[in-house]
Write a protein that holds these residues in place. Structure first.
Motif, PDB file in Angstrom:
ATOM      1  N   HIS A  87       0.845  -1.193   0.000  1.00  0.00           N
ATOM      2  CA  HIS A  87       0.000   0.000   0.000  1.00  0.00           C
ATOM      3  C   HIS A  87       0.888   1.253   0.000  1.00  0.00           C
ATOM      4  N   ALA A  88       0.263   2.422  -0.006  1.00  0.00           N
ATOM      5  CA  ALA A  88       1.010   3.688   0.018  1.00  0.00           C
ATOM      6  C   ALA A  88       1.907   3.746   1.252  1.00  0.00           C
ATOM      7  N   THR A  89       3.150   4.149   1.041  1.00  0.00           N
ATOM      8  CA  THR A  89       4.137   4.122   2.121  1.00  0.00           C
ATOM      9  C   THR A  89       4.795   5.482   2.325  1.00  0.00           C
ATOM     10  N   HIS A 106       3.630   1.597   5.995  1.00  0.00           N
ATOM     11  CA  HIS A 106       2.407   2.141   5.405  1.00  0.00           C
ATOM     12  C   HIS A 106       2.111   3.503   6.016  1.00  0.00           C
TER      13      HIS A 106
END
Length: 177
Positions: A87-89, A106
């Motif tokens: 996922h977006a980190t 994350h």
């Protein structure tokens, strides 16, 4: 701390290179009594307090951190090498003995103000751990402590974390590196 817990650590000379004495916690992890005792001692200062999340660094920090999080009824947050999370980190570069690497977590793993404890097996030069503390602080975590089974105080890593305003808890020390 006590001799039986210390005795559960295997020392391997000249690994990963000549002159290094590697402190192997897999023997501690494989000994049910030693593993439970290490987790209990890592958790002890925060028993009965509110800790929201435990962050663990890849890979042995996942094992220890997951057990600490369970004991504290807290969530667990993995801090991984770059490119391993789906996922977006948020990421940070940190210094290694011979270069620079990156770690990430994350971006939604910890809410601003949440009380977090960082856990790993060993603190040596502190490059990875200080990077993790900086990453946690950057997203707004209240880093309550950094906890390690082993400290190699001659390498100064624990002091670098204290210099960031984060208390350090270790269960034992070994001289050298």
């Amino acid at each position: 701390m006590t001799s039986d817990l210390r005795d559960s650590i295997r020392s391997i000379p000249d690994y990963p290179k000549p002159g290094i004495m590697f402190r192997d916690i897999t023997t501690l992890l494989g000994d049910a009594r030693a593993f439970r005792r290490a987790i209990d001692e890592l958790v002890q200062p925060w028993a009965g307090t509110k800790i929201d999340k435990v962050a663990g660094m890849e890979a042995r920090g996942f094992i220890l951190g997951g057990a600490v999080a369970h004991q504290l009824s807290a969530g667990f947050v993995p801090i991984r090498k770059k490119g391993k999370l789906p996922h977006a980190t948020v990421s940070i570069a940190y210094s290694l003995e011979y270069g620079i690497d990156e770690m990430e977590m994350h971006e939604d793993a910890i809410a601003p103000g949440e009380r977090v404890i960082l856990v790993d097996d060993l603190i040596a030069t502190g490059g990875t751990a200080t990077g993790a503390v900086s990453l946690l602080k950057r997203i707004g975590a209240a880093v309550e402590a950094a906890c390690f089974v082993i400290d190699l105080p001659d390498l100064g890593g624990a002091q670098k974390i204290r210099d960031l305003g984060v208390p350090v808890r270790t269960l034992m020390e070994f001289a050298g590196h």
